[in-house]
Design a protein around this motif. Structure first.
Motif, PDB file in Angstrom:
ATOM      1  N   UNK A  29       0.831  -1.199   0.000  1.00 33.51           N
ATOM      2  CA  UNK A  29       0.000   0.000   0.000  1.00 33.51           C
ATOM      3  C   UNK A  29       0.865   1.248   0.000  1.00 33.51           C
ATOM      4  N   UNK A  30       0.574   2.162  -0.899  1.00 34.76           N
ATOM      5  CA  UNK A  30       1.322   3.413  -0.993  1.00 34.76           C
ATOM      6  C   UNK A  30       0.571   4.555  -0.354  1.00 34.76           C
ATOM      7  N   UNK A  31       1.128   5.117   0.715  1.00 38.86           N
ATOM      8  CA  UNK A  31       0.530   6.248   1.428  1.00 38.86           C
ATOM      9  C   UNK A  31       1.176   7.539   0.924  1.00 38.86           C
ATOM     10  N   UNK A  32       0.411   8.315   0.172  1.00 38.01           N
ATOM     11  CA  UNK A  32       0.959   9.548  -0.397  1.00 38.01           C
ATOM     12  C   UNK A  32       1.112  10.660   0.641  1.00 38.01           C
ATOM     13  N   UNK A  33       0.502  10.496   1.811  1.00 41.59           N
ATOM     14  CA  UNK A  33       0.502  11.548   2.832  1.00 41.59           C
ATOM     15  C   UNK A  33      -0.035  12.852   2.216  1.00 41.59           C
ATOM     16  N   UNK A  34       0.472  14.019   2.605  1.00 44.57           N
ATOM     17  CA  UNK A  34      -0.069  15.263   2.044  1.00 44.57           C
ATOM     18  C   UNK A  34       0.749  15.670   0.824  1.00 44.57           C
ATOM     19  N   UNK A  35       0.704  14.799  -0.180  1.00 41.89           N
ATOM     20  CA  UNK A  35       1.389  15.015  -1.447  1.00 41.89           C
ATOM     21  C   UNK A  35       0.437  14.610  -2.567  1.00 41.89           C
ATOM     22  N   UNK A  36       0.688  15.130  -3.744  1.00 41.85           N
ATOM     23  CA  UNK A  36      -0.110  14.713  -4.893  1.00 41.85           C
ATOM     24  C   UNK A  36      -0.713  15.861  -5.657  1.00 41.85           C
ATOM     25  N   UNK A  37      -1.290  15.513  -6.805  1.00 39.56           N
ATOM     26  CA  UNK A  37      -1.945  16.471  -7.684  1.00 39.56           C
ATOM     27  C   UNK A  37      -2.787  15.671  -8.672  1.00 39.56           C
TER      28      UNK A  37
ATOM     29  N   UNK B 279      -8.196  13.716  -3.694  1.00 33.99           N
ATOM     30  CA  UNK B 279      -7.851  13.081  -4.971  1.00 33.99           C
ATOM     31  C   UNK B 279      -8.392  11.658  -5.101  1.00 33.99           C
ATOM     32  N   UNK B 280      -9.212  11.214  -4.163  1.00 33.81           N
ATOM     33  CA  UNK B 280      -9.706   9.841  -4.219  1.00 33.81           C
ATOM     34  C   UNK B 280     -10.439   9.566  -5.530  1.00 33.81           C
ATOM     35  N   UNK B 281     -11.335  10.453  -5.904  1.00 36.97           N
ATOM     36  CA  UNK B 281     -12.098  10.235  -7.130  1.00 36.97           C
ATOM     37  C   UNK B 281     -11.188  10.111  -8.349  1.00 36.97           C
ATOM     38  N   UNK B 282     -10.154  10.963  -8.415  1.00 34.73           N
ATOM     39  CA  UNK B 282      -9.219  10.901  -9.536  1.00 34.73           C
ATOM     40  C   UNK B 282      -8.486   9.565  -9.559  1.00 34.73           C
ATOM     41  N   UNK B 283      -8.039   9.120  -8.371  1.00 35.41           N
ATOM     42  CA  UNK B 283      -7.284   7.867  -8.297  1.00 35.41           C
ATOM     43  C   UNK B 283      -8.188   6.682  -8.613  1.00 35.41           C
ATOM     44  N   UNK B 284      -9.412   6.681  -8.077  1.00 34.29           N
ATOM     45  CA  UNK B 284     -10.348   5.595  -8.379  1.00 34.29           C
ATOM     46  C   UNK B 284     -10.589   5.504  -9.884  1.00 34.29           C
ATOM     47  N   UNK B 285     -10.739   6.652 -10.531  1.00 38.03           N
ATOM     48  CA  UNK B 285     -10.965   6.663 -11.965  1.00 38.03           C
ATOM     49  C   UNK B 285      -9.799   6.099 -12.750  1.00 38.03           C
ATOM     50  N   UNK B 286      -8.593   6.413 -12.318  1.00 39.23           N
ATOM     51  CA  UNK B 286      -7.401   5.914 -13.001  1.00 39.23           C
ATOM     52  C   UNK B 286      -7.109   4.454 -12.657  1.00 39.23           C
ATOM     53  N   UNK B 287      -7.507   4.024 -11.460  1.00 41.51           N
ATOM     54  CA  UNK B 287      -7.168   2.663 -11.002  1.00 41.51           C
ATOM     55  C   UNK B 287      -7.888   1.606 -11.825  1.00 41.51           C
ATOM     56  N   UNK B 288      -9.081   1.909 -12.267  1.00 42.63           N
ATOM     57  CA  UNK B 288      -9.792   0.994 -13.150  1.00 42.63           C
ATOM     58  C   UNK B 288     -10.060  -0.385 -12.570  1.00 42.63           C
ATOM     59  N   UNK B 289     -10.060  -0.498 -11.248  1.00 39.53           N
ATOM     60  CA  UNK B 289     -10.311  -1.788 -10.623  1.00 39.53           C
ATOM     61  C   UNK B 289      -9.090  -2.658 -10.479  1.00 39.53           C
TER      62      UNK B 289
ATOM     63  N   UNK C   7      -7.976   1.271  -3.660  1.00 33.91           N
ATOM     64  CA  UNK C   7      -7.792   2.648  -3.210  1.00 33.91           C
ATOM     65  C   UNK C   7      -8.180   2.752  -1.739  1.00 33.91           C
ATOM     66  N   UNK C   8      -7.447   3.560  -1.015  1.00 32.48           N
ATOM     67  CA  UNK C   8      -7.739   3.784   0.393  1.00 32.48           C
ATOM     68  C   UNK C   8      -7.767   5.263   0.709  1.00 32.48           C
ATOM     69  N   UNK C   9      -8.177   5.579   1.937  1.00 31.54           N
ATOM     70  CA  UNK C   9      -8.182   6.948   2.422  1.00 31.54           C
ATOM     71  C   UNK C   9      -7.293   7.006   3.660  1.00 31.54           C
ATOM     72  N   UNK C  10      -6.662   8.141   3.886  1.00 31.90           N
ATOM     73  CA  UNK C  10      -5.648   8.253   4.936  1.00 31.90           C
ATOM     74  C   UNK C  10      -6.212   8.414   6.339  1.00 31.90           C
ATOM     75  N   UNK C  11      -7.483   8.816   6.438  1.00 28.71           N
ATOM     76  CA  UNK C  11      -8.057   9.066   7.756  1.00 28.71           C
ATOM     77  C   UNK C  11      -9.550   9.257   7.614  1.00 28.71           C
ATOM     78  N   UNK C  12     -10.293   8.871   8.649  1.00 27.23           N
ATOM     79  CA  UNK C  12     -11.716   9.198   8.725  1.00 27.23           C
ATOM     80  C   UNK C  12     -12.010   9.700  10.131  1.00 27.23           C
ATOM     81  N   UNK C  13     -13.155  10.333  10.283  1.00 24.10           N
ATOM     82  CA  UNK C  13     -13.578  10.786  11.595  1.00 24.10           C
ATOM     83  C   UNK C  13     -14.194   9.655  12.398  1.00 24.10           C
ATOM     84  N   UNK C  14     -14.471   9.938  13.656  1.00 26.24           N
ATOM     85  CA  UNK C  14     -15.079   8.931  14.523  1.00 26.24           C
ATOM     86  C   UNK C  14     -16.598   9.043  14.547  1.00 26.24           C
ATOM     87  N   UNK C  15     -17.146   9.660  13.491  1.00 22.01           N
ATOM     88  CA  UNK C  15     -18.587   9.791  13.339  1.00 22.01           C
ATOM     89  C   UNK C  15     -18.946   9.421  11.904  1.00 22.01           C
TER      90      UNK C  15
END
Length: 253
Positions: A9-17, A49-59, A63-71
């Motif tokens: 798994x590649x964690x981009x942290x606060x990087x990307x475009x 950038x999740x939507x962009x990455x999901x679109x490029x990943x093509x299945x 794809x993952x997300x770096x953090x979510x809230x507790x709600x």
């Protein structure tokens, strides 16, 4: 022998475009199709950038997300929920990354709350644990990690198939330092023992190593019996190196 998921798994942290999402993910998607070692390739970009990455990943790439809230919803400006992550096409959620713990003060109790929501959403939580240099030098590394595992996974309630644990020694993240393969294996074996004591199907849970994994040390790390993949930081922003790391995972019978 139980077959565990092999994950890089590649964690981009606060990087990307948007440009990186297009070029890097497109390359990784193409190359991932030629992998013959059963590795699941995961990219974890900033949420915007999740939507962009999901679109490029093509299945072909998860794809993952770096953090979510507790709600899951409510008046929490700036937060996103695990249900939102799922709705956006994510399969994985990083929980309790050392930078969330160190910089944003996340506790094991908060990690447990988030893990419960993530697994309830049907996503897989990559739960991060690891000790500081001071804790390692004082001889308390294993007890610190054990406590993080026990508390952070205390609310899983049997949904173990939606749990991955990533051991990331804090002193090796972004420093260029890394644990030796032997040291990393010893901690992974310890984590698996703790999981077994918790009543989890420990032999079925994937354990990842994170901490300055690069193409030149990945093969030795991935050869260890309890290391089921890697959580990659800076090297995941370089497409060729990231795929090289994926290729270094040996085929296992």
């Amino acid at each position: 022998m139980v077959m565990r998921r092999k994950i890089v798994a590649g964690n981009w942290k606060m990087n990307g475009s948007k440009d990186l999402s297009e070029k890097l993910v497109g390359y990784v998607r193409t190359e991932a199709g030629s992998l013959d070692n059963g590795v699941e390739v995961v990219i974890i970009p900033p949420a915007i950038y999740i939507r962009d990455v999901v679109g490029q990943a093509g299945g072909a790439v998860s794809v993952g997300v770096q953090n979510v809230g507790q709600w899951q919803s409510g008046a929490y400006t700036g937060e996103i929920s695990s249900e939102m992550a799922k709705d956006s096409g994510c399969d994985y959620v990083l929980v309790g990354h050392s930078e969330r713990r160190q910089i944003f003060g996340e506790t094991d109790e908060l990690v447990a709350e988030k893990v419960a929501l993530v697994v309830a959403s049907g996503l897989t939580a990559i739960v991060c644990v690891g000790e500081t240099l001071e804790e390692r030098e004082s001889g308390s590394a294993e007890s610190v990690v054990e406590s993080q595992v026990r508390q952070g996974l205390s609310a899983v309630s049997g949904a173990w198939k939606n749990v991955v644990v990533a051991y990331e020694p804090v002193w090796a993240i972004g420093t260029g330092k890394t644990a030796t393969a032997e040291d990393a294996q010893a901690m992974h074996a310890s984590i698996r023992t703790v999981l077994k004591e918790m009543g989890a199907p420990a032999e079925e849970i994937s354990l990842l190593y994170g901490g300055s994994v690069k193409a030149d040390n990945a093969a030795a790390l991935f050869a260890e019996p309890d290391i089921d993949g890697g959580l990659i930081g800076g090297a995941s922003l370089v497409a060729e190196e990231f795929i090289s790391i994926c290729r270094y995972f040996p085929a296992r019978s």
